[in-house]
Design an enzyme around this catalytic site. Structure first.
Site, mmCIF file in Angstrom:
data_model
loop_
_atom_site.group_PDB
_atom_site.id
_atom_site.type_symbol
_atom_site.label_atom_id
_atom_site.label_comp_id
_atom_site.label_asym_id
_atom_site.label_seq_id
_atom_site.Cartn_x
_atom_site.Cartn_y
_atom_site.Cartn_z
ATOM 1 N N ARG A 1 30.751 55.504 48.563
ATOM 2 C CA ARG A 1 30.173 55.783 49.245
ATOM 3 C C ARG A 1 28.452 55.740 49.854
ATOM 4 O O ARG A 1 29.043 55.772 51.311
ATOM 5 C CB ARG A 1 30.709 57.112 49.955
ATOM 6 C CG ARG A 1 32.636 56.486 49.121
ATOM 7 C CD ARG A 1 32.642 59.042 49.260
ATOM 8 N NE ARG A 1 32.665 59.343 50.443
ATOM 9 C CZ ARG A 1 34.331 59.609 51.206
ATOM 10 N NH1 ARG A 1 35.581 59.016 50.240
ATOM 11 N NH2 ARG A 1 35.198 59.624 52.435
ATOM 12 N N TYR B 1 28.056 53.811 53.470
ATOM 13 C CA TYR B 1 28.578 54.506 54.432
ATOM 14 C C TYR B 1 27.864 56.041 54.813
ATOM 15 O O TYR B 1 27.153 56.251 56.201
ATOM 16 C CB TYR B 1 29.590 54.645 54.422
ATOM 17 C CG TYR B 1 30.012 55.253 55.745
ATOM 18 C CD1 TYR B 1 30.472 54.601 57.578
ATOM 19 C CD2 TYR B 1 30.750 56.743 56.234
ATOM 20 C CE1 TYR B 1 30.822 55.425 58.062
ATOM 21 C CE2 TYR B 1 30.982 57.496 57.555
ATOM 22 C CZ TYR B 1 31.498 56.286 58.315
ATOM 23 O OH TYR B 1 32.263 56.878 60.247
ATOM 24 N N GLY C 1 23.860 55.130 54.726
ATOM 25 C CA GLY C 1 23.100 54.141 56.827
ATOM 26 C C GLY C 1 23.377 55.062 57.166
ATOM 27 O O GLY C 1 22.736 54.794 58.215
ATOM 28 N N GLN D 1 42.263 68.942 48.021
ATOM 29 C CA GLN D 1 41.260 68.730 48.691
ATOM 30 C C GLN D 1 42.013 69.116 50.482
ATOM 31 O O GLN D 1 42.779 68.749 50.764
ATOM 32 C CB GLN D 1 40.318 67.161 48.433
ATOM 33 C CG GLN D 1 41.315 66.081 48.727
ATOM 34 C CD GLN D 1 42.080 65.069 48.383
ATOM 35 O OE1 GLN D 1 42.727 66.390 47.500
ATOM 36 N NE2 GLN D 1 42.480 63.914 47.498
ATOM 37 N N PRO E 1 34.690 63.791 48.625
ATOM 38 C CA PRO E 1 34.581 65.259 48.961
ATOM 39 C C PRO E 1 35.872 66.176 48.940
ATOM 40 O O PRO E 1 36.798 65.854 49.608
ATOM 41 C CB PRO E 1 33.643 65.294 50.114
ATOM 42 C CG PRO E 1 33.414 64.006 50.654
ATOM 43 C CD PRO E 1 35.043 62.665 50.332
ATOM 44 N N GLN F 1 35.917 69.643 49.948
ATOM 45 C CA GLN F 1 36.258 70.315 51.083
ATOM 46 C C GLN F 1 35.438 69.247 52.516
ATOM 47 O O GLN F 1 34.238 69.103 52.098
ATOM 48 C CB GLN F 1 35.967 71.293 50.461
ATOM 49 C CG GLN F 1 34.651 71.561 50.327
ATOM 50 C CD GLN F 1 34.686 73.429 50.336
ATOM 51 O OE1 GLN F 1 35.810 74.247 50.217
ATOM 52 N NE2 GLN F 1 33.092 73.768 49.559
HETATM 53 P P1 NAD Z 1 36.635 51.638 64.148
HETATM 54 O O1 NAD Z 1 36.477 50.529 62.712
HETATM 55 O O2 NAD Z 1 38.008 51.407 64.203
HETATM 56 O O3 NAD Z 1 36.061 51.047 65.348
HETATM 57 C C1 NAD Z 1 34.552 50.311 64.613
HETATM 58 C C2 NAD Z 1 34.648 49.521 65.521
HETATM 59 O O4 NAD Z 1 32.753 47.926 65.210
HETATM 60 C C3 NAD Z 1 35.086 48.033 65.053
HETATM 61 O O5 NAD Z 1 35.660 47.597 66.634
HETATM 62 C C4 NAD Z 1 34.645 47.051 64.432
HETATM 63 O O6 NAD Z 1 34.949 45.994 64.928
HETATM 64 C C5 NAD Z 1 32.663 47.318 65.090
HETATM 65 N N1 NAD Z 1 32.049 46.492 64.486
HETATM 66 C C6 NAD Z 1 31.583 46.826 63.231
HETATM 67 N N2 NAD Z 1 30.202 46.462 62.589
HETATM 68 C C7 NAD Z 1 29.944 45.894 64.209
HETATM 69 C C8 NAD Z 1 29.069 44.912 64.111
HETATM 70 N N3 NAD Z 1 28.021 45.588 62.926
HETATM 71 N N4 NAD Z 1 28.753 44.790 65.509
HETATM 72 C C9 NAD Z 1 29.761 44.893 65.735
HETATM 73 N N5 NAD Z 1 30.594 45.678 65.843
HETATM 74 C C10 NAD Z 1 30.748 46.075 65.161
HETATM 75 O O7 NAD Z 1 36.321 52.880 63.341
HETATM 76 P P2 NAD Z 1 36.587 54.208 64.465
HETATM 77 O O8 NAD Z 1 36.839 55.307 63.812
HETATM 78 O O9 NAD Z 1 36.706 54.046 66.049
HETATM 79 O O10 NAD Z 1 34.525 54.693 64.451
HETATM 80 C C11 NAD Z 1 33.562 54.454 65.076
HETATM 81 C C12 NAD Z 1 32.605 55.102 65.085
HETATM 82 O O11 NAD Z 1 32.523 56.737 64.980
HETATM 83 C C13 NAD Z 1 31.669 55.187 63.834
HETATM 84 O O12 NAD Z 1 30.471 54.891 63.820
HETATM 85 C C14 NAD Z 1 32.234 55.714 62.424
HETATM 86 O O13 NAD Z 1 31.098 55.492 61.588
HETATM 87 C C15 NAD Z 1 32.133 56.786 63.305
HETATM 88 N N6 NAD Z 1 32.691 58.087 63.287
HETATM 89 C C16 NAD Z 1 34.769 57.845 62.864
HETATM 90 C C17 NAD Z 1 34.755 59.239 62.771
HETATM 91 C C18 NAD Z 1 36.855 58.836 62.538
HETATM 92 O O14 NAD Z 1 36.438 59.547 61.972
HETATM 93 N N7 NAD Z 1 37.190 58.478 63.061
HETATM 94 C C19 NAD Z 1 34.190 60.084 61.657
HETATM 95 C C20 NAD Z 1 32.789 59.882 61.617
HETATM 96 C C21 NAD Z 1 32.557 59.157 62.391
HETATM 97 N N1 UDP Z 2 44.062 60.052 51.008
HETATM 98 C C1 UDP Z 2 44.388 60.092 50.570
HETATM 99 N N2 UDP Z 2 45.864 59.440 50.437
HETATM 100 C C2 UDP Z 2 46.026 58.141 51.009
HETATM 101 C C3 UDP Z 2 44.421 58.142 52.051
HETATM 102 C C4 UDP Z 2 43.165 58.497 51.964
HETATM 103 O O1 UDP Z 2 45.355 61.269 49.744
HETATM 104 O O2 UDP Z 2 46.259 57.487 51.495
HETATM 105 C C5 UDP Z 2 42.801 61.183 50.989
HETATM 106 C C6 UDP Z 2 41.951 60.823 51.010
HETATM 107 O O3 UDP Z 2 41.542 60.598 49.583
HETATM 108 C C7 UDP Z 2 40.543 62.210 51.311
HETATM 109 C C8 UDP Z 2 41.089 62.146 52.546
HETATM 110 O O4 UDP Z 2 42.448 62.163 51.862
HETATM 111 O O5 UDP Z 2 40.123 62.731 50.721
HETATM 112 C C9 UDP Z 2 40.320 61.110 53.572
HETATM 113 O O6 UDP Z 2 40.435 60.556 53.633
HETATM 114 P P1 UDP Z 2 40.120 59.709 55.068
HETATM 115 O O7 UDP Z 2 39.434 58.378 53.581
HETATM 116 O O8 UDP Z 2 41.112 59.122 55.491
HETATM 117 O O9 UDP Z 2 39.132 60.336 55.463
HETATM 118 P P2 UDP Z 2 37.512 60.120 54.645
HETATM 119 O O10 UDP Z 2 37.722 60.500 52.867
HETATM 120 O O11 UDP Z 2 36.321 59.553 54.942
HETATM 121 O O12 UDP Z 2 37.022 61.659 55.222
#
Ligand code: NAD
Ligand code: UDP
Length: 313
Positions: free
Chosen positions: A141, A144, A147, A208, A273, A275
């Site tokens: 992980r 991500y 990064g 979790q 994670p 929790q």
């Molecule tokens: P997503 O994967 O649907 O959207 C990400 C978008 O970024 C996509 O359209 C993808 O094509 C584009 N992308 C990826 N790499 C790129 C690059 N190098 N150049 C240009 N475009 C690029 O994900 P999301 O859930 O919509 O997440 C959006 C943002 O929010 C992300 O930065 C993610 O880390 C952050 N975020 C999301 C969540 C969540 O639960 N969805 C939680 C925490 C943070």
């Molecule tokens: N998870 C699960 N089944 C699935 C996908 C995810 O039990 O089919 C679990 C995963 O192991 C994690 C939680 O759900 O504990 C949330 O996963 P997700 O990938 O949605 O987000 P993140 O782990 O990045 O919070």
């Protein structure tokens, strides 16, 4: 009218943000390389006079005149960010450098979509912004988590060193319509499996926890954060403090869909994670924000979206 750049605007969250900005009268440039996003998410905006789409990878620099930048580009689902981990780190780090450089040059305000993953597998619960986290720097992980942590460092150094106006939001698990059906995240996986009658894949023992925020609530908070004055940079947690085990989530999805899918238990991915739950006092104070949509209501909307996608109903 503000000119606004949304990187990752064709993704799940980015497309909702573009909708909201266009609807409030902003002039939106969506930049995406379609790694996980799709034109389908934004095609309803193509004819709009205030919407423009550019295919571009933000790991390469580009120049546009804008007033505000929302930097969302980055795959967010573990299966996608782990598929090409080097590109994931490049997107967060080179992408941040390029977008911060642009913000500095054109004097734009810039918001970073950071993540609760910066807390790693947290030892403090719930997580306040002051917690520095427990992150494995060399695990699957890390591309991500680290990064995004490095991107936060860059944001704060550009603020201290170059006076760039920054905003950092730490987003906790968000769900809703337009999640990709094969995205691999838990909410979309469970709903798609339940609707298709496939087994519900619970990883580990399902004990979790995660806190799930409906996408509309998140967008409210992101826009409020961008609108705050220059004295507030964040980081600020954005999430719904309701906390659920994956077992509870699976049972809720089964009940709401009326599905008879069986629950199966698969190995827990490494560094998953145990929790996660946001402390949101800062968001309440600075943004006058708190989430308004509970898990069941948000899941019903999301289930409606996937039903329509698969069965046209
Ligand atoms: P997503 O994967 O649907 O959207 C990400 C978008 O970024 C996509 O359209 C993808 O094509 C584009 N992308 C990826 N790499 C790129 C690059 N190098 N150049 C240009 N475009 C690029 O994900 P999301 O859930 O919509 O997440 C959006 C943002 O929010 C992300 O930065 C993610 O880390 C952050 N975020 C999301 C969540 C969540 O639960 N969805 C939680 C925490 C943070
Ligand atoms: N998870 C699960 N089944 C699935 C996908 C995810 O039990 O089919 C679990 C995963 O192991 C994690 C939680 O759900 O504990 C949330 O996963 P997700 O990938 O949605 O987000 P993140 O782990 O990045 O919070």
């Amino acid at each position: 009218m503000d000119k606004i750049l949304v990187t990752g605007g064709a993704g799940f969250i980015g497309s909702h943000l573009c909708d909201r900005l266009v609807n409030r009268g902003d002039d939106v440039l969506c930049v995406d390389n379609f790694y996980t996003g799709s034109k389908a998410n934004i095609k309803h905006l193509f004819a709009h006079p205030y919407f423009e789409l550019m295919r571009h990878d933000i790991t390469f620099p580009f120049y546009v005149e804008v007033d505000r930048i929302y930097n969302l580009a980055c795959p967010a689902s573990p299966i996608h960010y782990q598929f090409d981990p080097v590109q994931t780190t490049k997107t967060s780090v080179h992408g941040a450098i390029n977008m911060l450089g642009l913000a500095k040059r054109v004097k734009a305000k810039i918001l970073q979509a950071s993540t609760s993953e910066v807390y790693g597998d947290p030892e403090i619960h719930p997580q306040p912004e002051s917690y520095w986290g427990k992150v494995n720097p060399i695990g699957i992980r890390s591309c991500y988590d680290e990064g995004k942590r490095c991107a936060e460092t860059l944001f704060f150094d550009y603020w201290r060193q170059h006076d760039v106006q920054i905003k950092v939001v730490r987003i906790f698990n968000t769900y809703g319509p337009r999640m990709h059906p094969n995205d691999g995240r838990v909410v979309s996986n469970f709903i798609v499996q339940a609707l298709k009658g496939d087994p519900i894949t619970i990883y580990g023992d399902g004990q979790q926890t995660r806190s799930f925020c409906y996408v509309d609530d998140l967008i409210d908070a992101m826009i409020s954060m961008m609108d705050t004055g220059s004295d507030f940079t964040g980081p600020v947690n954005i999430g719904n403090p309701g906390e659920f085990t994956m077992q509870e989530l699976a049972e809720t999805v089964l009940r709401l869909t009326g599905s008879r899918s069986e629950l199966i238990y698969l190995p827990l991915p490494s560094d998953d994670p145990r929790q996660r739950k946001p402390e949101i006092e800062l968001a309440k104070e600075k943004l006058s924000w708190e989430p308004g949509i509970g898990l069941e209501d948000g899941l019903k909307e999301t289930i409606r979206y996937f039903k329509n996608l698969f069965f046209n109903c």
